[in-house]
Design a protein around this motif. Structure first.
Motif, PDB file in Angstrom:
ATOM      1  N   ARG A  17     -17.040 -20.158  -5.582  1.00 21.52           N
ATOM      2  CA  ARG A  17     -17.317 -19.181  -4.520  1.00 21.52           C
ATOM      3  C   ARG A  17     -18.793 -19.173  -4.139  1.00 21.52           C
ATOM      4  O   ARG A  17     -19.144 -19.041  -2.964  1.00 21.52           O
ATOM      5  N   LEU A  65     -20.916 -20.483  -0.381  1.00 16.08           N
ATOM      6  CA  LEU A  65     -21.846 -19.649   0.380  1.00 16.08           C
ATOM      7  C   LEU A  65     -23.196 -20.323   0.616  1.00 16.08           C
ATOM      8  O   LEU A  65     -24.033 -19.796   1.347  1.00 16.08           O
ATOM      9  N   LEU A 109     -27.779 -15.768   1.468  1.00 12.88           N
ATOM     10  CA  LEU A 109     -26.766 -15.675   0.414  1.00 12.88           C
ATOM     11  C   LEU A 109     -26.395 -14.227   0.147  1.00 12.88           C
ATOM     12  O   LEU A 109     -25.208 -13.866   0.090  1.00 12.88           O
ATOM     13  N   ARG A 122     -24.369 -12.869   3.043  1.00 14.80           N
ATOM     14  CA  ARG A 122     -22.988 -13.349   3.102  1.00 14.80           C
ATOM     15  C   ARG A 122     -22.118 -12.678   2.040  1.00 14.80           C
ATOM     16  O   ARG A 122     -20.954 -12.356   2.295  1.00 14.80           O
ATOM     17  N   VAL A 123     -22.672 -12.478   0.870  1.00 11.07           N
ATOM     18  CA  VAL A 123     -21.905 -11.768  -0.162  1.00 11.07           C
ATOM     19  C   VAL A 123     -21.607 -10.344   0.296  1.00 11.07           C
ATOM     20  O   VAL A 123     -20.504  -9.822   0.092  1.00 11.07           O
TER      21      VAL A 123
END
Length: 962
Positions: free
Chosen positions: A95, A99, A131, A134-135
């Motif tokens: 995961r 990303l 990052l 996006r999380v």
């Protein structure tokens, strides 16, 4: 509840938990929030963080990283490496990889197993920002940094970068910060003053909460007297409370009272007297002793293991502990279990850490020197991270092994654009050098690397010292190129400090004449062109830059200088083209200094051309770039000053002050700090803040007396001090400062903008002196104005700002007709310079009154007052109000009550006066000057036919006036 050494629950802190919860709820709505939890050591910052994050709704992804005092200035990005590895553990490799960029990530040095492309600091920060964003698209994210006060400089900069740029993401950025002295105190203090940062300050626990804490620890209600004693001795600090609770003195005291509960108890006064006698006869244990008392009660193997973990200085895993300690695997696990059960250790995903840094410090300092060195050597033989190796070998007393480790760690820091950490490691290597070798040649190379790191990090004072030591060790005849490069570097850093350094560049060029090392000579010429710019020497700049521009590797720097030449010639468009081309080439070549300087100089050119809005946007982009490139202290501070100057022109004074304070928090070089203080001083003077202005003016005076600054900053400092003195009514000081400038005017490379600022400030000074003084003062003022006119005549009017400044000077120095002032107002209105517009409108109102044009005067004053009120420019407001009162032009002078003849403004003043307010309080509430209030009050008393404020208030209440 069974007894425990540490409270299993967080006691109190309801308000603080609510503040964190509210910040999180804002973050959940897509507005990133930063929270700083501050307090003294042991006050419970980490405990609050753990409890608050555990109870957040919505299943946020909580990522935690910690900072440690040991080696804080060595390894960069420590807490964020931990945060990303925590992310990897929680989300899994697949995961996280999804990303990140497909071609490899700049975060490879932080996350093992990633492909590592060629990367720089800019890409690293942008990828980290992306990052996290996006999380946060899929669930709220909480980034928690423990003990930010011990963070390395690069980590502090990353924290600030995220705080400023995670603006529209569901991210809560948390940090605990110790109050008091620590490396990051200034930066964090400035960050905490920002309006968008939530400050949660933890104070001591009160007596009821101390009792609650003791009950949670002991599993029963504590004895009230004992609880009170612990509260008094601990000062309400939870860590101290737990330490005191575990001491034999307090345990014994408690047990004795429990055993004798049925026996007659002494009177309260006798009990207190007995307690005081015990306190006088027993040495009060300091905190370290209390903490070590708790350690001494541990099982033997646990007691032996705790110093091993303390020496590690970071979270340490089972495998490493097994290697370093003398314990078998079973004994190690038993010792760890005991330490965890006794709550001396915190269990983390990657190992164990001592629960609190005060405990770690106490255990570490209690070690005998021999034992400390032995444990550090054991770690040094098994760890692989270069910065940790350097730390452990140094503490182990093995300089011959620490030196190469420090050099390797410094190179790694350089590759990560962590210049502060690189410099710290190189300086550690230099400290170790005499203990390892006396060979001077290799040491010079370290000095050169340290000097380059100083230049990149903005540590110019240190850089000059390192280059000087290196130059003293070299022979210019044997190594002319090497010496020339060091001279050029030292010259640039000297220039940052006080505007000097040109002699170093001239020596450097002499060492590499044409045909010897032409590419190196081009570097020296480009450097000389840069320094000639700062001296205002257009001819020298042109000559050096035109020779250097033919060499591609310095073309960006040469174009930068030629842009300045074009601007000095009045060709703003050509200057902007040169700056843009310089920036394009510098970005391609990775020349960060030139890239950022082109933005700074272009923003400055835009300001001087009257395009302040463009300048504000460009300089803000430059600031962000400087942060990403690790040059916030150097180039970033000057870009901040450009941005502040543009905002001041446009009326954004509050934002400008925030920008200045943020930049000053980075501790920029003295020259750059002075430029920032100049902008800061103007706003404080224009707002009438005498105390703040006096403090800044002292700094500006010290700078003028103790440095050899470049011409531009000399004139700017003088101009600011003259303008401030006029604004605050010290006309003698203003005239003396002006006289110093006129007595020694610059003869070469006159900077047009700064000179015209001086001319206008001087004209204001003489106009005010003429109005306040007699015929003799008027004659002196005329002489000064003649000298100023001669100075102004040397300035070509090749842009709108210079035209507006010249028109302002002519109106101030001449008759100042209504037509003149209206033309000045139109010029400043077109440029968007709001304060200059307000001054021109006020002067225009005076000119209108001289022509009996009352309606025109009222209209101009109404607009001027609106601007001054928005700016909170108190001296200008007072001038406007006094003029309106003298001319009976109050914008609310129409009768409000025909029975008493009060105007609407007088009715407002009476209403506030009737509530018992003083003149100063009325002035604040109605936002008018105190003198204006006094004038209104006197007229009110006359119109109401009363002699006191009390009678006026009573009459106002009876007749419902105001």
């Amino acid at each position: 509840m069974p007894p425990t050494a540490v409270s299993p629950v967080l006691v109190g802190r309801t308000t603080e938990r609510a503040a964190i919860r509210a910040a999180y709820e804002r973050a959940r709505q897509g507005q990133a929030v930063t929270v700083l939890v501050s307090g003294e050591a042991g006050i419970g910052k980490s405990r609050l963080l753990a409890a608050a994050t555990a109870e957040l709704p919505g299943e946020p992804l909580v990522l935690t990283g910690g900072c440690l005092e040991v080696g804080a200035d060595a390894a960069p990005y420590v807490p964020f490496v931990a945060i990303l590895r925590d992310l990897l553990r929680q989300l899994g490799r697949d995961r996280v990889d999804a990303l990140l960029p497909l071609a490899g990530s700049a975060l490879a040095a932080w996350l093992p197993g990633l492909a590592a492309p060629a990367a720089d600091r800019t890409r690293l920060l942008e990828e980290l920002l992306t990052l996290v964003g996006r999380v946060a698209d899929s669930r709220p994210v909480v980034l928690a940094v423990e003990d930010l006060h011990w963070a390395d400089a690069s980590s502090r900069e990353v924290f600030v970068y995220l705080s400023r740029n995670l603006v529209d993401r569901s991210v809560l950025l948390l940090a605990t910060v110790r109050t008091g002295e620590h490396p990051g105190r200034q930066l964090l203090a400035e960050l905490g003053r920002r309006g968008d940062v939530v400050r949660v300050e933890l104070g001591p626990l009160g007596r009821p909460h101390v009792a609650e804490l003791l009950a949670a620890i002991g599993g029963r209600t504590p004895d009230p007297v004992r609880s009170s004693r612990i509260h008094r001795r601990s000062g309400g600090n939870p860590l101290f409370i737990e330490a005191l609770n575990a001491t034999e003195d307090f345990q014994g005291y408690d047990m004795a009272r429990l055993r004798n509960r049925s026996a007659p108890q002494p009177e309260p006064a006798a009990a207190h007297a007995d307690s005081d006698r015990c306190s006088r006869t027993r040495r009060l244990r300091d905190l370290r002793t209390l903490l070590l008392d708790r350690v001494s009660a541990l099982p033997e193997q646990a007691r032996a293991l705790l110093p091993v973990i303390a020496v590690a200085g970071t979270t340490v895993g089972d495998e490493l502990l097994l290697t370093v300690s003398d314990l078998s695997e079973d004994d190690l696990h038993r010792a760890l279990r005991a330490l965890v059960d006794q709550e001396q250790l915190a269990v983390r995903a990657d190992g164990y850490a001592i629960r609190h840094d005060l405990i770690r410090e106490a255990v570490y300092q209690a070690l005998l020197p021999h034992d400390r060195r032995r444990l550090h050597e054991r770690y040094a033989r098994v760890v692989t991270e270069p910065a940790a190796l350097a730390e452990h070998w140094t503490a182990a007393g093995k300089p011959e092994l620490a030196l190469p480790a420090a050099l390797r760690a410094a190179e790694l820091a350089r590759q990560q654009y962590a210049y502060d950490e690189q410099l710290n490691l190189l300086e550690r290597a230099l400290d170790l050098w005499p203990r390892v070798t006396t060979h001077p040649t290799a040491q010079v190379s370290v000095l050169e690397r340290a000097a380059v790191a100083c230049y990149a990090s903005g540590s110019s004072d240190k850089g000059v010292k390192h280059t000087t030591v290196a130059l003293d060790a070299l022979d210019a005849a044997a190594e002319p190129v090497r010496v020339a490069r060091l001279l050029e570097l030292r010259g640039r850093m000297r220039n940052r400090i006080d505007g000097g350094g040109r002699d170093d560049l001239e020596r450097a060029i002499a060492l590499v004449p044409p045909g010897v090392a032409d590419e190196v000579r081009a570097e020296m010429l480009a450097g000389l062109a840069f320094l000639a710019v700062t001296a205002g020497d257009v001819a020298a700049t042109r000559q050096a830059a035109e020779e250097a521009v033919a060499f591609e590797h310095v073309r960006a720097r040469a174009l930068l200088a030629l842009g300045f030449v074009a601007g000095s010639d009045g060709d703003v468009d050509a200057a902007l083209r040169h700056y843009g081309e310089s920036r394009r080439i510098a970005e391609k070549q990775g020349d960060h200094h030139t890239y950022l300087t082109s933005m700074q100089w272009e923003a400055s050119a835009l300001i001087r051309a009257g395009r302040s809005a463009e300048a504000a946007g460009l300089s803000r982009a430059g600031q962000l770039a400087a942060e990403r490139l690790g040059q916030g202290r150097s180039r970033g501070s000057m870009l901040a000053n450009c941005r502040a100057s543009a905002l001041i022109d446009l009326g954004g004074w509050d934002e400008a002050l925030e920008v200045i304070e943020d930049a000053l928090a980075d501790d920029p070089p003295w020259l750059y700090a002075t430029a920032l203080h100049c902008s800061q001083a103007l706003v404080t003077a224009w707002r009438g803040d005498r105390d703040a202005y006096a403090e800044i003016d002292d700094r500006l005076a010290a700078f003028a007396d103790n440095s050899r600054p470049r011409l531009e900053i000399t004139l700017l400092t003088a101009c600011v001090r003259i303008a401030g003195a006029v604004e605050l009514g010290d006309l003698d000081l203003a005239d003396r400062l002006l006289g110093e400038v006129l007595a020694d005017p610059p003869h070469r490379g006159l900077p047009a903008y700064e000179t015209m600022l001086i001319v206008v400030a001087g004209a204001r000074t003489q106009r005010a002196r003429s109005a306040a003084g007699g015929r003799h003062v008027a004659r002196e003022a005329d002489e000064r104005l003649a000298a100023l006119r001669a100075l102004a005549a040397r300035i070509p009017l090749d842009n709108r700002v210079l035209v507006a400044l010249r028109a302002t000077f002519e109106a101030l120095a001449g008759k100042g007709t209504l037509r003149e002032w209206d033309a000045v107002a139109d010029a400043w209105r077109e440029l968007g310079h709001v304060r200059d517009l307000a001054h021109a409108l006020t002067a225009g109102a005076e000119a209108a009154l001289a022509q009996s044009n009352r309606s025109g005067a009222r209209r101009r004053l109404r607009e001027a007052r609106s601007i001054a009120a928005d700016l909170r420019a108190a001296p200008l407001l007072s001038r406007i109000d006094c003029l309106a009162v003298r001319a009976r032009l109050d914008e609310q002078d129409e009768p409000a009550d025909p029975g008493f003849g009060l105007t609407r403004r007088e009715a407002q003043v009476l209403r506030v006066l009737a509530n018992g307010r003083s003149n100063a309080e009325i002035a604040v509430e109605l936002f008018i000057s105190t003198n204006t209030v006094a004038s209104h009050v006197q007229r009110i008393l006359t119109k109401l036919s009363v002699s006191t404020r009390t009678e006026a208030a009573a009459l106002a209440h009876r007749h419902a006036l105001g």
